[in-house]
Design an enzyme around this catalytic site. Sequence first.
Site, PDB file in Angstrom:
ATOM      1  N   GLY A 129      20.660  20.355  52.114  1.00  0.00           N
ATOM      2  CA  GLY A 129      21.756  20.087  51.170  1.00  0.00           C
ATOM      3  C   GLY A 129      23.102  20.146  51.852  1.00  0.00           C
TER       4      GLY A 129
ATOM      5  N   GLY B 120      27.359  20.461  50.652  1.00  0.00           N
ATOM      6  CA  GLY B 120      28.342  20.594  49.588  1.00  0.00           C
ATOM      7  C   GLY B 120      29.755  20.538  50.116  1.00  0.00           C
ATOM      8  N   ALA B 121      30.711  20.797  49.208  1.00  0.00           N
ATOM      9  CA  ALA B 121      32.116  20.711  49.593  1.00  0.00           C
ATOM     10  C   ALA B 121      32.493  21.768  50.611  1.00  0.00           C
ATOM     11  CB  ALA B 121      32.998  20.844  48.349  1.00  0.00           C
ATOM     12  N   SER B 122      31.785  22.912  50.613  1.00  0.00           N
ATOM     13  CA  SER B 122      32.194  24.014  51.476  1.00  0.00           C
ATOM     14  C   SER B 122      31.255  24.239  52.664  1.00  0.00           C
ATOM     15  CB  SER B 122      32.283  25.308  50.672  1.00  0.00           C
ATOM     16  OG  SER B 122      31.064  25.553  50.011  1.00  0.00           O
ATOM     17  N   GLY B 123      30.198  23.439  52.787  1.00  0.00           N
ATOM     18  CA  GLY B 123      29.332  23.632  53.941  1.00  0.00           C
ATOM     19  C   GLY B 123      27.996  22.934  53.819  1.00  0.00           C
TER      20      GLY B 123
ATOM     21  N   LYS C  68      23.422  28.814  54.434  1.00  0.00           N
ATOM     22  CA  LYS C  68      24.579  27.938  54.245  1.00  0.00           C
ATOM     23  C   LYS C  68      25.602  28.225  55.338  1.00  0.00           C
ATOM     24  CE  LYS C  68      28.185  26.785  50.898  1.00  0.00           C
ATOM     25  NZ  LYS C  68      28.723  27.072  49.567  1.00  0.00           N
TER      26      LYS C  68
ATOM     27  N   ASP D 185      33.216  25.233  39.705  1.00  0.00           N
ATOM     28  CA  ASP D 185      32.505  24.029  40.179  1.00  0.00           C
ATOM     29  C   ASP D 185      31.124  23.932  39.538  1.00  0.00           C
ATOM     30  OD1 ASP D 185      32.350  21.676  41.592  1.00  0.00           O
ATOM     31  OD2 ASP D 185      31.623  22.598  43.438  1.00  0.00           O
TER      32      ASP D 185
END
Length: 778
Positions: free
Chosen positions: A502, A504-507, A522, A617
Amino acid sequence: MANSLFTLLVLLSATYFVAAQRRTSNSISQGSSLTPTGNSSWLSPSGLFAFGFYPQGNNTYRVGIFIAGLRLNKTVVWTANRDDPPVSSGVTLQLTPDGRLILQSQDSTTDAVIVDQSISSASMLDSGNFVLFGSNQEKIWQSFDHPTDAILPGQILSQNQELFSRASDSDYSTGIFRLKMQSDSNLVQYPVQTPDTAPYAYWSSSTNNQGVNVTLNLDPDGHLYLLNNSVSILKNLSDGLSEKQRVYLMRIDSDGILRLYSFNLGRKDNISSIVWKSSGDKCSPKGLCGLNGYCTLNDDEPKCLCPPGFDNVNPGNYTAGCKRNYTADICKNSEQRIQYSMRALEYTWWENDPYLVLKMKIKEDCETSCLEDCNCEAAFYKDGECRKQRLPLRYGRRLLTDSNVAYIKVASPTRQIETPSHSRPGKKKEPRLSILIISLTLCALAFTVFVISGYLAYRNRIWAYKKISAKGNFELMDDIAPRSFTYAELEEVTNGFQEEIGRGASGTIYKGKFNDKLVAVKRLENMLAEGEKEFQNEMKVIGRTHHRNLVRLLGYCHDGPKKLLVYEYMVNGSLADILFDPQNPPRWEERIRIVLDIARGILYLHEECETQIIHCDIKPQNILIDEYRSAKISDFGLAKLLKADQTNTYTGIRGTRGYVAPEWHRNMAVTVKADVYSFGIMLLEIICCRRSVNLSLSEEEAVLEEWVYQCFEDNDLAKLIIDEETDRKKFERMVRVGLWCILDEPSLRPSMKKVLLMLEGTVDIPAPPSLSSYLTAI
């Protein structure tokens, strides 16, 4: 025949009341007295009602009638001299030998009740009526003829009589609302000090000109009705009940709502219940928020707000209204003038009292016209009309179904505009060379400071990273439960970060295995900027939260610029993976269970964990599904923590396009209602099994929330249902909840606690505002 029979019943009822009052009376003779701290009241024969002292404030008292038969409180039904100050404990209430009922202290003597004749005796009746008798035992005064804010069974409100609300629930002086039984047979509620005309009314019985000498009546069984001169019922407000051991009371409360209360004398707690009320909208009473203030509903409770440029007159008393937070100089010429701007408030209106009405096709022209008019302090635009008004503004209300736009003139941030120096007589021009030298000197000094500061900041950052690398693992272990990992350990756990599952916006998220247990690792990115902040947030938030519908944090790595988080692994991926699969969408019951799981998780973040958290979010990609198909909320990298005494925050825009609440784009304070909006969008996606925006569909169906609104208004929700197993009743309930959650105005959205109650079917869900008002909002 029916009218004759009813007339006979009314006469028999009246005869019964008179007889009952005579049978159930205690005689109070001349010379009798009461004190607040001794024998404080005269009871009716059954002990249900009492006349005497009751407390108001700290060691101060008032005189009145109250229900003494309630174990836990004294419910006041009548007050003597209600606008006089409360009396101290040293006062005495006495029926004097010369026939006066007085309040006597060391300094003064005041009549508690004023009558023209000498009082020979008095009685507190079981009906709640306090009666004074003359020398021949004739009735010369009774409290039933002089109501304050309430009436009791057997008492009537006659033509031209009024009830006035209390100032507050604990202050029994005259408040700001009144109820009048008008001579035109209409029962009407108004603010105080207003004419008896329709523009000022906020509730009426709508019985004008339908009878003669109409009265408001309350029977012992709770039957509340209007009776005309022909002894026939003009209008029923509430039906009678057959329940015993109850006493009823109709009162205009301090919030302006007329309510009929029922007290169960058989219960130990004596909690009252509301049998009937004049309005369910607590913002409907005009003037609730005082001059210049306006009322808005928040979870069905009224909240008084001030327009831009105004503050509360008395923060502890919302009915006191609002005042400017600056000194205005409207239409004054001076060397130092205030610069003004206009602030818009949508769906907000005040009393229509303009000094000028203009026809305008564009609302921005109304805004400009008021700004340029020094007499204009506010302007209202609706239906092509611009109405200019002066202060004060009265009866303010925000209502999403009202298209009115209010423009308020306020002082701009740059308050003063100095008159140019060359226009002032007697001022000499400063030498330009001196100004140039001073400017160059300041610039050189500023540059030097900037270079030195930059060097120090760089050196401090390098030192901070070394310190964190050496000691960070040990310091963080004191605050949080998850395990500390080294970067080398996590590199081994993920087999060199090979399997990406996966992003996402942060990692980026990688699959790993630790002690035969699958984990999700993550790796945060942009370490020197947002990554640092997001890492600290996620550590604080997830490390302190424990809930079955939140993803569990197992560990972390804080190795200098390398920052990673270790989560429990969710074998079924994200909600987006299963929800938007057209070949195998989740079944209806599973979708409902997922919705409830998410709602419970957000409720925990908002109200139940140690630190209140705004997730910021909420979206299907951040909802993970475990092996038991339970939903868990993940990705707290953007979460915003609130302090114990904090309810909102100002911060940069966070979240994902399509799920971000409107207030993020308006530089407004962000509250937990931002998560409610995101949940509402996702709720509609879950029950309809489609994304909120799908441009491959027709223009009508492309935006999900607009499509759902249209189907709801057309009473055609069947268009949205994708399978036969869907429970249509539950589906409509879910649609209603979703539409309430995505309202443009944050205060109108329900709290997550109420959202969960509505989803579970515990509380009724009113119809959300119409599509037209929603489209106006966006």
